[in-house]
Design a protein around this motif. Structure first.
Motif, short mmCIF file in Angstrom:
data_model
loop_
_atom_site.label_atom_id
_atom_site.label_comp_id
_atom_site.label_asym_id
_atom_site.label_seq_id
_atom_site.Cartn_x
_atom_site.Cartn_y
_atom_site.Cartn_z
N ARG A 65 0.86 -1.20 0.00
CA ARG A 65 0.00 0.00 0.00
C ARG A 65 0.88 1.24 0.00
O ARG A 65 1.76 1.36 0.85
CB ARG A 65 -0.93 0.03 1.21
CG ARG A 65 -1.78 1.29 1.29
CD ARG A 65 -2.72 1.28 2.49
NE ARG A 65 -3.43 2.54 2.64
CZ ARG A 65 -4.53 2.87 1.97
NH1 ARG A 65 -5.04 2.00 1.11
NH2 ARG A 65 -5.13 4.03 2.16
N TYR A 66 0.66 2.14 -0.96
CA TYR A 66 1.44 3.35 -1.11
C TYR A 66 0.65 4.56 -0.61
O TYR A 66 -0.53 4.72 -0.97
CB TYR A 66 1.82 3.57 -2.58
CG TYR A 66 2.98 2.73 -3.04
CD1 TYR A 66 4.22 3.29 -3.31
CD2 TYR A 66 2.85 1.35 -3.19
CE1 TYR A 66 5.29 2.52 -3.73
CE2 TYR A 66 3.92 0.56 -3.62
CZ TYR A 66 5.14 1.16 -3.88
OH TYR A 66 6.18 0.39 -4.29
N GLU A 67 1.29 5.38 0.23
CA GLU A 67 0.68 6.61 0.73
C GLU A 67 1.63 7.78 0.42
O GLU A 67 2.82 7.72 0.73
CB GLU A 67 0.44 6.53 2.25
CG GLU A 67 -0.61 5.53 2.68
CD GLU A 67 -2.01 5.98 2.31
OE1 GLU A 67 -2.17 7.15 1.90
OE2 GLU A 67 -2.94 5.16 2.45
N LEU A 68 1.08 8.84 -0.20
CA LEU A 68 1.89 9.99 -0.59
C LEU A 68 2.14 10.89 0.61
O LEU A 68 1.22 11.21 1.37
CB LEU A 68 1.19 10.78 -1.71
CG LEU A 68 1.83 12.10 -2.13
CD1 LEU A 68 3.24 11.88 -2.65
CD2 LEU A 68 0.97 12.81 -3.15
N VAL A 69 3.39 11.30 0.79
CA VAL A 69 3.77 12.27 1.81
C VAL A 69 4.12 13.58 1.11
O VAL A 69 5.12 13.66 0.39
CB VAL A 69 4.97 11.77 2.65
CG1 VAL A 69 5.34 12.79 3.71
CG2 VAL A 69 4.66 10.43 3.28
N LEU A 114 8.70 13.61 -4.81
CA LEU A 114 7.60 13.06 -4.03
C LEU A 114 8.09 11.83 -3.26
O LEU A 114 8.79 10.99 -3.81
CB LEU A 114 6.43 12.66 -4.93
CG LEU A 114 5.78 13.80 -5.73
CD1 LEU A 114 4.62 13.27 -6.56
CD2 LEU A 114 5.31 14.91 -4.81
N SER A 115 7.68 11.74 -2.00
CA SER A 115 8.03 10.60 -1.15
C SER A 115 6.77 9.81 -0.83
O SER A 115 5.69 10.39 -0.69
CB SER A 115 8.71 11.06 0.14
OG SER A 115 9.92 11.74 -0.15
N PHE A 116 6.92 8.50 -0.68
CA PHE A 116 5.79 7.63 -0.42
C PHE A 116 6.13 6.71 0.75
O PHE A 116 7.24 6.19 0.83
CB PHE A 116 5.44 6.76 -1.65
CG PHE A 116 5.07 7.56 -2.87
CD1 PHE A 116 3.75 7.83 -3.15
CD2 PHE A 116 6.05 8.04 -3.73
CE1 PHE A 116 3.39 8.56 -4.26
CE2 PHE A 116 5.71 8.77 -4.85
CZ PHE A 116 4.37 9.03 -5.12
N PHE A 127 9.64 4.98 -0.64
CA PHE A 127 9.90 5.09 -2.07
C PHE A 127 9.91 6.57 -2.42
O PHE A 127 9.06 7.33 -1.97
CB PHE A 127 8.84 4.37 -2.89
CG PHE A 127 8.94 4.65 -4.38
CD1 PHE A 127 10.05 4.25 -5.11
CD2 PHE A 127 7.93 5.34 -5.02
CE1 PHE A 127 10.14 4.52 -6.46
CE2 PHE A 127 8.00 5.61 -6.37
CZ PHE A 127 9.11 5.20 -7.10
N SER A 128 10.91 7.00 -3.21
CA SER A 128 11.05 8.40 -3.58
C SER A 128 11.05 8.52 -5.10
O SER A 128 11.66 7.69 -5.80
CB SER A 128 12.33 8.99 -2.99
OG SER A 128 12.47 10.35 -3.36
N LEU A 129 10.37 9.55 -5.62
CA LEU A 129 10.26 9.80 -7.06
C LEU A 129 10.77 11.20 -7.35
O LEU A 129 10.25 12.17 -6.79
CB LEU A 129 8.81 9.66 -7.52
CG LEU A 129 8.56 9.88 -9.02
CD1 LEU A 129 9.22 8.78 -9.85
CD2 LEU A 129 7.07 9.94 -9.31
#
Length: 328
Positions: A65-69, A114-116, A127-129
């Protein structure tokens, strides 16, 4: 002495190897890489101050499950809002994030990374984009300089002739109604108000009643294990937020634990709470199974949490005007 030399050699070789081994229970890796990631900016060219969409599509295992920070430092970018959609397949899932932004600098502007937060069966990971670029243009037309940019600026008020008094009368009526409304509002706001005191039960009593209600419904035996964990998680988060004074219901799991570690929380069973949060996330978001025994243990943890962390408020002091015993 000669017999001890091989033993010492084995110890010298084995100690570095043991030191390099990972301790039991430690996470194998704090970051995770999804199966596929795509990002786009729509539109690619925007005017300064106009909103645009930054869309990120992540394909990942179904039990992740991915949540955006959202980033705290955005520079010339303002984050307006975000959306999140998830679509599950047979073995994988696709989570789509949409972040509405606006830019306040001309030229090619770099969007923030963006970090997740990623919930996995092995534990929480990251995870970082990297951010993309968007071209920001001016709001004036291309030929504004040739035609005179001052023509597009605000103009001073112009005199408008009035042929009759109808407009003046209408304005007077509007002003009179506005004044009357203002006076009524002031009277209504300053009127004497009766205070209604509604007794509020202590936090521990209200939380135990909520746990008792959840226990009486017996959701796991009826096949509603996911609903049971959602309800129990809201009860525990609501208790922690009111007990320690922070927005626990709006926090992600990692934000919840980080906030509690920064606060003074004597008696808080941090390890047990972390296990409950991880187990709850797996059931709620990764569709993991849970036995009736695990559900009973999770509910019992709620009662234990209250017993170990709740401190009753001090009793109210007697009023100075209270009746004192008369001396004969």
């Amino acid at each position: 002495m000669m017999r001890l030399l091989p033993v010492l050699a084995l110890l010298l070789v084995g100690v570095p190897a043991l030191a390099q081994q990972q301790p039991p229970g430690a996470p194998a890796n704090e970051t995770v890489q999804p199966q596929d990631v795509s990002a786009r900016v729509d539109p690619k060219q925007v005017r300064i101050g106009d909103p645009f969409l930054y869309e990120v599509v992540i394909t990942h295992p179904k039990d992740h499950r991915y949540e955006l920070v959202l980033p705290k430092e955005t520079g010339d970018i303002e984050v307006l809002d975000q959306t999140r959609q998830r679509k599950d397949g047979t073995d994988t899932a696709t989570t789509t994030f949409g972040v509405r932004m606006s830019a306040f600098a001309l030229g090619m502007v770099q969007l923030p990374a963006l970090s997740f937060d990623v919930a996995t069966p092995e534990g929480p990971k990251k995870f970082s984009l990297p951010g993309r670029e968007v071209e920001v243009t001016s709001t004036l037309p291309p030929d504004a300089d040739g035609k005179g940019a001052d023509l597009f600026d605000y103009q001073p008020p112009q005199e408008v002739p009035i042929r009759s008094w109808r407009l003046v009368l209408a304005l007077l009526v509007v002003l009179g109604l506005s004044l009357l409304s203002f006076l009524l509002y002031r009277w209504w706001s300053n009127r004497p108000k009766r205070e209604v005191v509604v007794p509020v039960l202590p936090l521990d009593v209200r939380t135990r009643k909520a746990l008792d209600t959840l226990k009486a419904e017996d959701l796991p035996s009826r096949g509603h294990v996911k609903d049971f964990y959602f309800r129990l998680s809201e009860i525990i988060r609501g208790y922690l937020g009111e007990r320690y004074g922070f927005e626990a219901l709006e926090c992600t799991s990692s934000e919840l634990m980080a906030s509690l570690r920064r606060l003074h929380a004597p008696g808080l069973p941090e390890d047990a709470l972390m296990r409950f949060v991880s187990e709850s996330d797996m059931v709620k978001y990764a569709r993991a199974d849970s036995t009736p025994e695990s559900c009973r243990d999770a509910l019992a943890f709620g009662y234990t949490l209250i017993e170990k962390t709740y401190i009753p408020p001090p009793p109210p002091q007697a009023s100075a005007n209270a009746a004192a015993p008369h001396v004969q």
